[in-house]
Write an enzyme that holds these catalytic residues in place. Structure first.
Site, PDB file in Angstrom:
ATOM      1  N   GLU A  77      14.327 -15.702   0.103  1.00 28.04           N
ATOM      2  CA  GLU A  77      14.738 -16.816   0.980  1.00 28.04           C
ATOM      3  C   GLU A  77      13.674 -17.907   1.022  1.00 28.04           C
ATOM      4  O   GLU A  77      13.951 -19.041   1.353  1.00 28.04           O
ATOM      5  CB  GLU A  77      14.854 -16.324   2.428  1.00 28.04           C
ATOM      6  N   ASP A  84       0.839  -1.195   0.000  1.00 34.26           N
ATOM      7  CA  ASP A  84       0.000   0.000   0.000  1.00 34.26           C
ATOM      8  C   ASP A  84       0.879   1.252   0.000  1.00 34.26           C
ATOM      9  O   ASP A  84       1.865   1.327   0.738  1.00 34.26           O
ATOM     10  CB  ASP A  84      -0.874  -0.027   1.264  1.00 34.26           C
TER      11      ASP A  84
HETATM   12  C1  NOJ Z   1      -4.449   2.994  -0.912  1.00 32.78           C
HETATM   13  C2  NOJ Z   1      -5.575   2.084  -0.578  1.00 32.78           C
HETATM   14  O1  NOJ Z   1      -5.877   1.316  -1.705  1.00 32.78           O
HETATM   15  C3  NOJ Z   1      -6.707   2.949  -0.116  1.00 32.78           C
HETATM   16  O2  NOJ Z   1      -7.904   2.244   0.010  1.00 32.78           O
HETATM   17  C4  NOJ Z   1      -6.301   3.596   1.175  1.00 32.78           C
HETATM   18  O3  NOJ Z   1      -7.309   4.510   1.574  1.00 32.78           O
HETATM   19  C5  NOJ Z   1      -4.995   4.360   1.025  1.00 32.78           C
HETATM   20  N1  NOJ Z   1      -4.001   3.630   0.277  1.00 32.78           N
HETATM   21  C6  NOJ Z   1      -4.400   4.646   2.372  1.00 32.78           C
HETATM   22  O4  NOJ Z   1      -3.934   3.457   2.958  1.00 32.78           O
END
Ligand code: NOJ
Length: 570
Positions: free
Chosen positions: A278, A229
């Site tokens: 790994e 993310d």
């Molecule tokens: C991207 C994620 O896909 C989204 O849903 C989220 O709100 C933001 N990153 C923050 O984590």
């Protein structure tokens, strides 16, 4: 009603029945990866919220659909200020989704079905309820724990102004001021997203150590990879410099920002890659990295970094042949020098579903608030998917798109949960529309999403979804579900489909694009007509699949209807 050709027998899913470590190599270079949004996929306990047991029970559906892997959005312990992207404990399953044994069982069941499993890792920020952040608040300015986040004194006479001018992606300033343990107004902390999501300071060794340990925790449990993310956000520019402009959201994805896509992030991924390597079984990382260009995206997938990165430039391309052709070329050119597979994606939990985007006038915007022309949107969405699945590399499918689901554009404000909906001028305030629980069966809500024991589903499903359920669409050769099943089966079986790093463009009438893919065991042609009138061309080969009505052949020519994609084998 549209029609398409159905391939009756599903070939065995790739690697089915083989132990994980012995499967074919390079699986991720051509994998079709299905995104499950745990809140909205299947609810086993009837509380109106999806859960891991629900997903587990539905894994055979995904095997039969013909995907190679499943990516799950976060199900970790979280106060749910941003639907789970605010993690308070990275090693625990939130009780609303189940427990650790459910996650382990899900991986085991998926592997037995020949499916791989990718979890979501959220390293840019945690929840404000995470124990480190809570301790940082308690310990006060200058404490060791505050150094793991970005705490700063405010500007102005009494520190009443934020430390810099950065704006949150969800609207408003990217800084929140805390009340110190002695009750006074104190320091500010950085949060690129909601105030409940404080950003980690990745310069701090404890943060890096912690995430290496979290990676191992899930790898030891058997997960096949991670979607990272905000992979472009971990490192901030030295000194946290002002941007000097307002409405910074408008620059996102188009410009260099001091908090996104800094070169320093690549050091982190270089340190993660050996950990993954790994472990047996070719586990992978996929980056959620919004960058100004596909060339910048390619930096994330150099051979000693991550395996894949989402192609958001493709996702944002309107249904217009020339633009699609350009983005395909740019993508393949950008990926070739680093040797990474291209990826293709049309929908996810952050954008308006493509059936609704394409129901509206052409746009690069990923958030659309109007339903538009539903029938046209669905027709184009089907054609867009058939085009996407013909391109070389790996593709992502977001749950429900295989049912042709539109966004729910008329959710009452009172039920909306997207944090940016409630913060003025946020970027993605309408994300709930693509997160509505999917319909499985039956004539009324919750359409088999779960047993109704404890109230309705967390977001209400529209009445019209009875017609879109898995049950209704199964076995109907004209349905979108059967189109996906056919397309995925052909893709798995045809030697010229899947992995690759190029396409050979063919002459095509205006408004259409056409390409060939060649393999020693057979070639393949795809034509997508994005225009609003039929196009005519010489018959390229043996018809495999069409996203719409079967094209009419006469005198060696074939007529492809508007908004239709067709596949042939040579
Ligand atoms: C991207 C994620 O896909 C989204 O849903 C989220 O709100 C933001 N990153 C923050 O984590």
């Amino acid at each position: 009603m549209t029609q398409h050709l159905v391939v009756p027998a599903r070939p065995a899913a790739r690697g089915e029945g083989e132990p994980n470590a012995q499967r074919r190599t390079g699986w991720w270079r051509e994998a079709v990866i299905y995104q499950v949004y745990p809140r909205s996929f299947a609810d086993a306990n009837g509380d109106g919220m999806g859960d891991l047991a629900g997903i587990r029970a539905r894994l055979p559906y995904l095997r039969d659909l013909g995907v190679d892997a499943v990516w799950l959005s976060p199900f970790y312990a979280s106060p749910q200020a941003d639907a789970g992207y605010d993690v308070s404990d990275y090693r625990r399953v939130d009780p609303m989704f189940g427990e650790l044994a459910d996650a382990a069982g899900l991986i085991e069941d998926a592997h037995a079905l020949g499916l791989r499993v990718v979890f979501d890792l959220v390293p840019n920020h945690c929840s404000d309820q995470h124990e480190w952040f809570q301790q940082a608040l308690r310990e006060g300015p200058g404490s060791a724990l505050r150094k793991r986040f970005h705490f700063r004194a405010g500007q102005g006479e009494n520190g009443e102004l934020p430390p810099n001018d950065w704006e949150s992606i969800f609207g408003g300033p990217a800084w929140t001021r805390v009340t110190e343990p002695d009750g006074t107004a104190g320091e500010w902390y950085l949060h690129l997203f909601a105030p409940e999501q404080p950003d980690f300071n990745w310069e701090h060794p404890a943060v890096a150590d912690e995430f290496r340990s979290i990676l191992r925790f899930w790898l030891d449990l058997g997960v096949d990879g991670f979607r990272i993310d905000v992979a472009h956000g971990l490192v901030k520019a030295e000194g946290l410099p002002d941007l000097g402009v307002h409405d910074q959201l408008k620059l996102l994805g188009n410009d260099t920002m001091p908090f996104f896509d800094q070169d320093g992030v690549h050091e982190i991924y270089r340190s993660w890659r050996p950990i993954l390597d790994e472990y047996p079984g070719e586990r992978i990382f996929v980056a959620e990295a919004w960058t100004p260009t596909v060339d910048r995206t390619a930096n994330y997938v150099r051979s000693d970094e991550l395996h894949q990165a989402f192609n958001f430039q493709y996702l944002a391309t309107p249904w217009v042949a020339e633009k699609l052709r350009d983005v395909v070329d740019l993508t393949l050119e950008a990926m070739r020098p680093v040797g990474a597979p291209a990826t293709w994606v049309l929908s996810n939990h952050d954008v308006t579903r493509h059936a609704t985007r394409f129901a509206n006038p052409p746009t690069e915007a990923t958030q659309i608030r109007t339903a538009g022309d539903r029938a046209l949107g669905l027709r184009r969405a089907r054609a867009a998917t058939v085009l996407m699945l013909a391109l070389p590399g790996s593709a992502y499918v977001y749950q429900g798109e295989e049912l042709g689901l539109p966004d729910v554009t008329d959710l009452p404000d009172a039920v909306r949960q997207d944090p940016s909906f409630h913060r003025a001028s946020g970027q993605d305030g309408f994300r709930d529309g693509c997160r509505v629980p999917i319909p499985w069966s039956g004539g009324e809500a919750p359409y088999g999403f779960g047993p109704v024991t404890d109230g309705p589903s967390w977001l209400p499903q529209p009445d019209s979804w009875a017609e879109l359920s898995v049950e209704v669409q199964t076995g109907d050769p004209t349905s979108t579900l059967e189109l996906y099943r056919s397309a995925l089966a052909i893709r798995a079986a045809h030697p010229a489909l899947g992995a690759g790093d190029g396409v050979e463009w063919l002459d095509a009438p205006a408004g259409a694009l056409a390409f060939r893919r060649t393999h020693a065991d057979g070639a393949f042609v795809c034509v997508a007509n994005t225009g609003s009138s039929p196009v005519r061309l010489p018959v390229p080969g043996r018809l495999l699949l069409t996203s719409g009505e079967e094209p009419v052949e006469s005198g060696g020519e074939i007529v492809i209807p508007a908004d239709t994609t067709v596949w042939w084998s040579l």
